[in-house]
Design an enzyme around this catalytic site. Structure first.
Site, mmCIF file in Angstrom:
data_model
loop_
_atom_site.group_PDB
_atom_site.id
_atom_site.type_symbol
_atom_site.label_atom_id
_atom_site.label_comp_id
_atom_site.label_asym_id
_atom_site.label_seq_id
_atom_site.Cartn_x
_atom_site.Cartn_y
_atom_site.Cartn_z
ATOM 1 N N ARG A 122 -64.397 61.988 7.669
ATOM 2 C CA ARG A 122 -63.134 62.541 8.141
ATOM 3 C C ARG A 122 -61.996 62.059 7.247
ATOM 4 O O ARG A 122 -61.229 61.163 7.592
ATOM 5 C CB ARG A 122 -62.923 62.175 9.610
ATOM 6 C CG ARG A 122 -63.832 63.011 10.512
ATOM 7 C CD ARG A 122 -63.608 62.771 11.975
ATOM 8 N NE ARG A 122 -64.226 63.844 12.759
ATOM 9 C CZ ARG A 122 -64.324 63.839 14.075
ATOM 10 N NH1 ARG A 122 -63.836 62.828 14.765
ATOM 11 N NH2 ARG A 122 -64.896 64.838 14.705
ATOM 12 N N GLN A 127 -61.435 67.993 5.370
ATOM 13 C CA GLN A 127 -61.039 68.583 6.650
ATOM 14 C C GLN A 127 -61.611 69.987 6.845
ATOM 15 O O GLN A 127 -62.043 70.350 7.931
ATOM 16 C CB GLN A 127 -59.510 68.625 6.755
ATOM 17 C CG GLN A 127 -58.896 67.281 7.103
ATOM 18 C CD GLN A 127 -57.392 67.375 7.275
ATOM 19 O OE1 GLN A 127 -56.753 68.287 6.760
ATOM 20 N NE2 GLN A 127 -56.813 66.426 7.997
ATOM 21 N N ASP A 130 -65.274 69.978 8.129
ATOM 22 C CA ASP A 130 -65.569 69.196 9.332
ATOM 23 C C ASP A 130 -66.159 70.074 10.438
ATOM 24 O O ASP A 130 -65.445 70.638 11.255
ATOM 25 C CB ASP A 130 -64.289 68.514 9.807
ATOM 26 C CG ASP A 130 -64.513 67.538 10.947
ATOM 27 O OD1 ASP A 130 -65.642 67.485 11.473
ATOM 28 O OD2 ASP A 130 -63.554 66.835 11.317
ATOM 29 N N SER A 133 -65.418 69.061 14.181
ATOM 30 C CA SER A 133 -64.129 69.493 14.707
ATOM 31 C C SER A 133 -64.101 70.995 14.969
ATOM 32 O O SER A 133 -63.623 71.440 16.010
ATOM 33 C CB SER A 133 -63.005 69.116 13.730
ATOM 34 O OG SER A 133 -62.847 67.710 13.683
ATOM 35 N N TYR A 230 -63.296 56.948 16.077
ATOM 36 C CA TYR A 230 -64.143 57.160 17.243
ATOM 37 C C TYR A 230 -63.870 56.088 18.290
ATOM 38 O O TYR A 230 -63.355 55.004 17.989
ATOM 39 C CB TYR A 230 -65.630 57.113 16.861
ATOM 40 C CG TYR A 230 -66.058 58.239 15.962
ATOM 41 C CD1 TYR A 230 -66.337 59.501 16.483
ATOM 42 C CD2 TYR A 230 -66.186 58.058 14.588
ATOM 43 C CE1 TYR A 230 -66.736 60.544 15.671
ATOM 44 C CE2 TYR A 230 -66.584 59.103 13.757
ATOM 45 C CZ TYR A 230 -66.862 60.337 14.311
ATOM 46 O OH TYR A 230 -67.250 61.373 13.499
#
Length: 422
Positions: A122, A127, A130, A133, A230
């Protein structure tokens, strides 16, 4: 001779997503690849063979995988599929490697270079790649839609001449990408939303979406986040305090959506059977972690369970796949963005840079070996799946009935010590 990319039809009956879109097929062809799409691969995502062909793809069969230099998939290839891949092919998919050492060893034995998209770091550069996500975002949205379907009342407050319909009280447990989208969607539908998470950084995000934040905000809470963003596993003492705060809150809710997952281990149990029993008949709980053991006691993978007190526990599998037409478009873009970084623009051929941070983070197998450090022993001794965090630990002894019996005192404690927002 140009190199080829193969897009197979997913064999899992519960997987309607596909690893390409007409847009990415066109862009892959622009990189110099011959793109072969298995017949019917996109039908579950409302993409026809004609759509792929019009974008420059060739419609083929499963046997075309034998000549592919790159295979783009949604799920990890089965043993049968591996037999159809040529040695040295790059296979990129959501590999779900934890607890599946035999499958990793089989991929290594097949000689493929396997990449696990869910291990994408990440960082700013990645991005657009990902997948966690992109897919969790849709899962959070769909969780609210599923809850609304099972909840046989209106979500927003409605004031009419015949009377007032109260807004549904909705509680989101776990405020990652899925949780944030669930909050936003529930708010758009008019629900009164509260949310909880052990990471202090999400409090402002929750409040910015118009929801109230519920947490025991002590010193442990302030340090409860890993460097990767996380949630950390909390101490038993903190879990007990948080459970005491949430137990009474859950009893008042119409809809509860749980999204908590810890990478590499079964989902933590957040909602006990006692909490479920405290809820009103007609209430709905959606467990987005059911595929990893579930956050809710009584959740059954793939089923909607109605408890004795009339609470529905929704345990749909592959929730992003329930909006496959949208999920596939996003996932295909994730794959294309990653593959593009491994293509030599001058020669228009695959050129994997094994020292690249994205490659090192995602490569599972290469040249007949399991190479990812987290799974280096997969070819030898099987990994032991860690035990799930038991519900009695996560919810302590905070049975809703006991909390209710001390309601005035508990209310003071919550406001003066925990700083939680009910």
């Amino acid at each position: 001779m140009g190199q080829s990319v193969f897009i197979p039809r997913e064999l899992d009956a519960n997987e309607p997503r596909v690893a390409a879109s007409p847009e990415t097929v066109k862009r892959l062809a622009g990189l110099g690849f011959e793109v072969i799409v298995e017949k019917g691969a996109g039908l579950g995502s409302r993409i026809t063979d004609q759509d792929f062909a019009a974008a420059g793809g060739t419609i083929g069969t499963a046997g075309d995988a034998k000549k592919a230099d790159v295979v783009l998939k949604v799920r990890r290839p089965t043993d049968a599929e591996l037999k159809g891949y040529k040695s040295g092919a790059a296979v990129i998919a959501i590999m779900d490697p934890y607890g599946n050492d035999a499958a990793l060893a089989a991929m290594a034995k097949a000689g493929i270079t396997a990449f696990s998209m869910e291990f994408m770091p990440r960082i700013t550069r990645a991005q657009v790649m990902d997948v966690l996500s992109s897919q969790a975002n849709l899962a959070g949205y769909q969780a609210v839609i599923d809850a609304a379907c099972e909840y046989d009342r209106a979500l927003p407050m409605m004031m009419t001449a015949a009377g007032t319909v109260p807004a549904a009280k909705t509680f989101i447990m776990g405020v990652g990408v899925a949780g944030l989208q669930a909050i936003a969607t529930a708010r758009r539908l008019g629900a009164v939303v509260t949310a909880t998470d052990v990471r202090p950084a999400v409090k402002e995000q929750v409040q910015s979406l118009g929801a109230k934040f519920l947490a025991v905000e002590d010193d442990e809470f302030k340090a409860a986040e890993t460097a990767g963003g996380y949630a950390k596993e909390m101490s038993k003492e903190y879990q007990a305090k948080q459970a005491a705060l949430t137990a009474e809150h859950i009893a008042k809710q119409d809809i509860v959506i749980t999204t908590a997952l810890i990478p590499g281990r079964p989902a933590p149990k957040l909602v006990s059977a006692a909490m479920v029993a405290s809820m009103k008949p007609g209430s709905v709980i959606v467990d987005l972690a059911v595929e990893r053991g579930g956050n809710v006691e009584g959740a059954v993978p793939g089923k909607v369970v109605t408890t004795e007190n009339g609470v529905k526990i929704v345990g749909h599998l592959n929730v992003p796949g329930r909006v496959a037409a949208s999920a596939s478009l996003l996932y295909a873009k994730n794959l294309y963005a990653f593959l593009e970084t491994m293509v030599d623009k001058a020669t228009k051929t695959l050129a994997i840079k094994r020292d690249d941070e994205l490659v090192k983070a995602t490569m599972l197998t290469d040249a007949g070996q399991v190479v990812h450090p987290n799974f280096a022993k997969a070819a030898g001794e099987p990994r032991t799946e860690p035990a799930a965090i038991p519900a009695k630990t996560m919810v302590a002894d905070a049975a809703p009935k006991k909390v209710a019996a001390k309601k005035p005192a508990a209310a003071k404690s919550a406001s003066s010590k925990s700083k939680g927002t009910a």
